[in-house]
Design a protein around this motif. Structure first.
Motif, PDB file in Angstrom:
ATOM      1  N   ALA A   1      -5.909   4.495  -5.188  1.00  0.00           N
ATOM      2  CA  ALA A   1      -4.961   4.895  -4.136  1.00  0.00           C
ATOM      3  C   ALA A   1      -4.645   6.384  -4.236  1.00  0.00           C
TER       4      ALA A   1
ATOM      5  N   SER B   1       1.782   6.414  -6.884  1.00  0.00           N
ATOM      6  CA  SER B   1       0.535   6.101  -7.586  1.00  0.00           C
ATOM      7  C   SER B   1       0.508   6.648  -9.005  1.00  0.00           C
TER       8      SER B   1
ATOM      9  N   SER C   1       0.822  -1.212   0.000  1.00  0.00           N
ATOM     10  CA  SER C   1       0.000   0.000   0.000  1.00  0.00           C
ATOM     11  C   SER C   1       0.859   1.267   0.000  1.00  0.00           C
TER      12      SER C   1
ATOM     13  N   GLN D   1       0.695   4.269  -2.712  1.00  0.00           N
ATOM     14  CA  GLN D   1       0.405   5.642  -2.302  1.00  0.00           C
ATOM     15  C   GLN D   1       1.519   6.602  -2.707  1.00  0.00           C
TER      16      GLN D   1
END
Length: 377
Positions: A207, A185, A178, A182
């Motif tokens: 995201a 992205s 993740s 982030q």
């Protein structure tokens, strides 16, 4: 029907003090009613006392009792012990095996070469892959291989090794962290859009939308980025901001490229956004002025605020144009059209309408077919 009835109440005091108008006894430790673990610190009220005080104890002739029980048992297994006693069942190793193949040079038949500059010194990074997997999951990358022999270096430009390696990891069935999604992205959106990996692009777009706050300072950049990359969800978020903050945007909007940066650190993508001409600026300001004066025209085929969207279970094709991007993508995925969830609003609606026209309002539209190509090394 019972010969004897007793009402037991927990003794809150340290001594067994009888309640007013109540005959009280204390149960002995041996009076356990067949349960060795039953506690005995209770007050006992006999049946005759309850019947004599109906208004106090009974409601419509019914005695209601609130009972708290705690069962204590020795030798009970904990959750971890219970799990350890179960037979071990391994998970399907397919994803792990696929990801292991990504770094297996012996079985690879494709070699990508990514060039970059580090401290002004040109460097190259080599990454191996497998044509069969690319052909099934990344056809654009597979098509690039057709012009090269087996393990002949295939140059990759305008993508960093980190991002390209992340793209291949996704192609091989892995999930991206993740934090990587982030922090990078927009770079992932750019690469996934370039190589036609729609699902990764949609995930990276989600995201970016979740981590980005639209402001008057980054509005124009995000709108042009969304249009250039065909990011319908991002465009929808920008349009929502315009509808709700038209007057503020009209007075504070700047078309200076230095101020139109997002709060994501990947500002190199400003080079991909064309300069905004004077006529475009004028048209944009006129549009905002109309909104600020209360003339809230249809924006992106939608009217009103957030309650204007229709729900997922609405299968009326005439309402597709009024649905949110998330709803349209979900409907396409439900009908087996996962390869069509990327694109503009018009593209999503058109694909959904075609699917409904072919199979009616029922589920199942069938995915798009791909041409099978043989690898010529």
């Amino acid at each position: 029907r019972t010969k004897k009835f007793s009402c037991y109440r927990k003794n809150k005091n340290t001594t067994n003090t009888p309640t007013t108008n109540t005959t009280t006894t204390t149960r002995s430790n041996n009076d356990n009613y067949g349960d060795d673990n039953c506690r005995s610190d209770f007050q006992c009220t006999d049946r005759q006392t309850i019947l004599a005080n109906r208004k106090k104890y009974l409601k419509n002739g019914t005695l209601t009792m609130l009972i708290y029980m705690q069962h204590q048992q020795t030798g009970v297994m904990t959750t971890k012990q219970h799990q350890s006693s179960l037979p071990y069942i391994p998970k399907n190793p397919f994803n792990r095996t696929m990801l292991a193949m990504l770094s297996d040079e012996k079985s690879a038949d494709v070699l990508f070469e990514i060039g970059e500059k580090e401290n002004s010194t040109p460097t190259t990074t080599k990454i191996h892959a497998h044509f069969l997997i690319l052909q099934a999951c990344a056809p654009i990358l597979a098509d690039m291989c057709l012009n090269y022999a087996v393990l002949e270096p295939i140059p990759i430009a305008h993508v960093t090794p980190t991002i390209f390696r992340a793209v291949l990891r996704y192609v091989y069935g892995g999930e991206l962290p993740s934090k990587l999604l982030q922090d990078h992205s927009k770079e992932i959106i750019d690469a996934a859009n370039k190589y036609g990996i729609s699902n990764l692009k949609v995930e990276a777009e989600a995201a970016y939308v979740q981590s980005t706050t639209i402001t008057t300072g980054n509005l124009v950049y995000n709108l042009y980025f969304a249009d250039a990359m065909q990011c319908a969800l991002l465009k929808e978020k920008v349009m929502d901001f315009l509808v709700e903050n038209g007057a503020e945007v009209f007075t504070k909007l700047s078309f200076n490229s230095n101020s139109n940066t997002s709060n994501n650190n990947n500002n190199d993508h400003r080079n991909n956004i064309p300069e905004i001409s004077t006529s475009q600026q004028t048209m944009f300001r006129d549009f905002l002025a109309a909104m600020a004066m209360g003339k809230r025209n249809v924006v992106d085929d939608r009217v009103g605020k957030k309650d204007r969207y229709f729900h997922d279970d609405d299968d009326d094709p005439s309402k597709f144009k009024m649905m949110s991007i998330n709803t349209l993508r979900r409907k396409l995925s439900d009908r087996g059209l996962d390869n069509s969830i990327d694109g503009t609003r018009e593209m999503l609606v058109s694909t959904l309408l075609e699917s409904y026209a072919k199979s009616g309002s029922g589920s199942g539209g069938g995915g798009s077919s791909r041409e099978k190509r043989s690898y010529r090394g």
